[in-house]
Design an enzyme around this catalytic site. Structure first.
Site, PDB file in Angstrom:
ATOM      1  CB  VAL A 141      -0.978  -0.016   1.199  1.00 17.68           C
ATOM      2  CG1 VAL A 141      -1.850   1.240   1.198  1.00 17.68           C
ATOM      3  CG2 VAL A 141      -1.860  -1.265   1.150  1.00 17.68           C
ATOM      4  CB  ILE A 180     -15.527  -0.043  -1.270  1.00 20.41           C
ATOM      5  CG1 ILE A 180     -15.262  -1.332  -2.058  1.00 20.41           C
ATOM      6  CG2 ILE A 180     -17.003   0.330  -1.316  1.00 20.41           C
ATOM      7  CD1 ILE A 180     -15.921  -2.565  -1.442  1.00 20.41           C
ATOM      8  CD  GLU A 194      -1.124 -10.769   4.724  1.00 13.23           C
ATOM      9  OE1 GLU A 194       0.107 -10.726   4.772  1.00 13.23           O
ATOM     10  OE2 GLU A 194      -1.815  -9.931   4.135  1.00 13.23           O
ATOM     11  CE  LYS A 254     -10.776  -5.556   5.931  1.00 11.04           C
ATOM     12  NZ  LYS A 254     -10.612  -6.535   4.837  1.00 11.04           N
ATOM     13  N   GLY A 267      -5.661  -4.795  -2.156  1.00 11.77           N
ATOM     14  CA  GLY A 267      -4.784  -4.559  -3.303  1.00 11.77           C
ATOM     15  C   GLY A 267      -4.147  -3.178  -3.238  1.00 11.77           C
TER      16      GLY A 267
HETATM   17  N1  HSE Z   1      -6.420  -9.570   3.787  1.00 13.38           N
HETATM   18  C1  HSE Z   1      -7.453  -8.624   3.520  1.00 13.38           C
HETATM   19  C2  HSE Z   1      -8.494  -9.249   2.616  1.00 13.38           C
HETATM   20  C3  HSE Z   1      -6.840  -7.411   2.893  1.00 13.38           C
HETATM   21  O1  HSE Z   1      -8.264 -10.355   2.117  1.00 13.38           O
HETATM   22  O2  HSE Z   1      -9.553  -8.676   2.432  1.00 13.38           O
HETATM   23  C4  HSE Z   1      -7.608  -6.156   3.011  1.00 13.38           C
HETATM   24  O3  HSE Z   1      -7.921  -5.808   4.310  1.00 13.38           O
END
Ligand code: HSE
Length: 375
Positions: free
Chosen positions: A11, A119, A173, A188, A285
């Protein structure tokens, strides 16, 4: 705006590239562990070079994780600098310190890229809040889980094979547990719900169940029954009581969520005048995420602070009853909740969300998925 950029990974590099052609926003210093030279910014290994630089008015934090990210963000705010972060773990865990501190210091903090990548979800929530109240937020918030579940559903593959593909493609990851155990979605959801409702949820009472135990046979059963499995988050307020949870959820094949492909997100709010609004796009991304970091910088230049005032701490009461598909351990409690069998698995009578998650904690090898609420 003169930026000190913390982190030059996926990022961070995107933020540097997107701001390079702009006149209003410049990255002037970059904190990075690697040896690096950049044409337009000074690279440092020492955060104090950024903290003590009075010409830097804004810190952009894209290191991720809680430490040292939180210590850096806190020090930056205390030094009177604005903060833009894409770090959902940081905002979810330090919400109660972050906002009062930013208010006390009179600086702006924004975190649009922390939920939904590219978004404009959190910035739209901010606009929604100006005109109506929100009673529900949630949806598909993790691209890695959606990629895995979508591939298993469309291509009839085993979990482990699809996970390997997700790692090769760079979605998951190397240690994918934050994604597949639902922790990323949990962060989130907390950030989204706090902003949507203007409160601070008691995060210890919000359970998260993940997808790592799902099998090809589970997915085949869901297909036969007309369902698609997605990792979903949900937070609601009804008559002053808040509920919030993350769990695999079966959606009808005709539902919008069922059609979300690959590593995309679909996040929905329920407003009291606008009704349902859903936001679809790339939740991760380099460029999608960096795009929203830059949008936050532009918003700060336009005088915007955080999305909502800091609200009171509230309890979470997950007493809603849902039916669950459960495969794995079958103890006496689970047997007493059984309504029907789906092959080896059982489908429960409506059980309280908190009770189902408490059972799962004691039976971590089991897989659960909630059935759609109307059933
Ligand atoms: N690892 C997260 C995903 C990245 O797959 O959505 C973005 O927060």
């Amino acid at each position: 705006m003169r930026i000190g950029l913390l982190g030059f990974g996926t990022v961070g590099k995107g933020v540097y590239e997107l701001t390079a052609p702009r006149n209003d926003i410049q990255v002037v210093k970059v904190l990075c562990r690697r040896e690096l030279t950049l044409p337009d910014a000074q690279v440092t290994h020492d955060f104090n070079d950024i903290l003590n630089d009075d010409t830097i008015d804004t810190v952009v934090e894209v290191i991720g994780g809680l430490h040292p990210a939180w210590e850096y963000v806190k020090a930056a705010i205390e030094a009177g600098k604005n903060v833009v972060t894409a770090n959902k773990a940081l905002v979810a865990h330090y919400y109660d310190e972050l906002l009062p501190l930013a208010n006390a210091k009179g600086v702006s903090v924004r975190c649009t890229a922390s939920v939904g990548g590219g978004i404009g979800w959190l910035s739209e929530l901010e606009r929604v809040r100006r005109c109506e109240t929100v009673s529900r937020v949630g949806g598909i918030m993790n691209g890695t889980c959606n990629y895995i579940l979508d591939s298993m559903t469309r291509l009839d593959l085993e979990y482990a094979d699809v996970l390997r593909n997700a790692q090769v493609l760079g979605y998951a990851e190397a240690d994918p547990s934050t994604d597949v155990d639902g922790i990323d979605t949990w962060h989130k959801l907390i950030v989204s719900a706090n902003i949507a409702f203007g409160i601070s949820l008691d995060i210890d009472a919000i359970p998260a169940a993940g997808i790592s135990k799902i099998t090809r046979d589970d997915v085949a059963m869901f297909r036969r029954k007309g369902y698609t499995c997605k990792l979903m988050s949900a937070a609601q307020v009804a008559e002053g009581f808040y509920s919030a949870y993350v769990q695999p959820t079966l959606v009808e094949n005709g539902a919008l969520e069922a059609a979300v492909p690959m590593n995309y997100n679909l996040i929905t709010l329920q407003g009291n005048t606008s009704g349902r609004q859903s936001f679809f796009g790339q939740g991760a991304g380099r460029y999608p995420t960096a795009y929203n970091v830059v949008q936050d910088c532009v918003d700060i230049l336009a005088g915007r602070g955080f999305y909502c005032p800091y609200g009171v701490k509230v309890a979470v009461l997950n007493d809603k009853r849902l039916r669950y598909y459960v495969r794995g351990a079958k103890d006496a409690w689970l047997q007493s909740q059984k309504q029907e069998s789906w092959g080896e698995a059982i489908v429960t009578k409506p059980v309280r969300v908190d009770e189902m998650h408490a059972w799962l904690k004691k039976n971590p090898d089991a897989f659960i998925a909630a059935l759609p609420e109307k059933n």
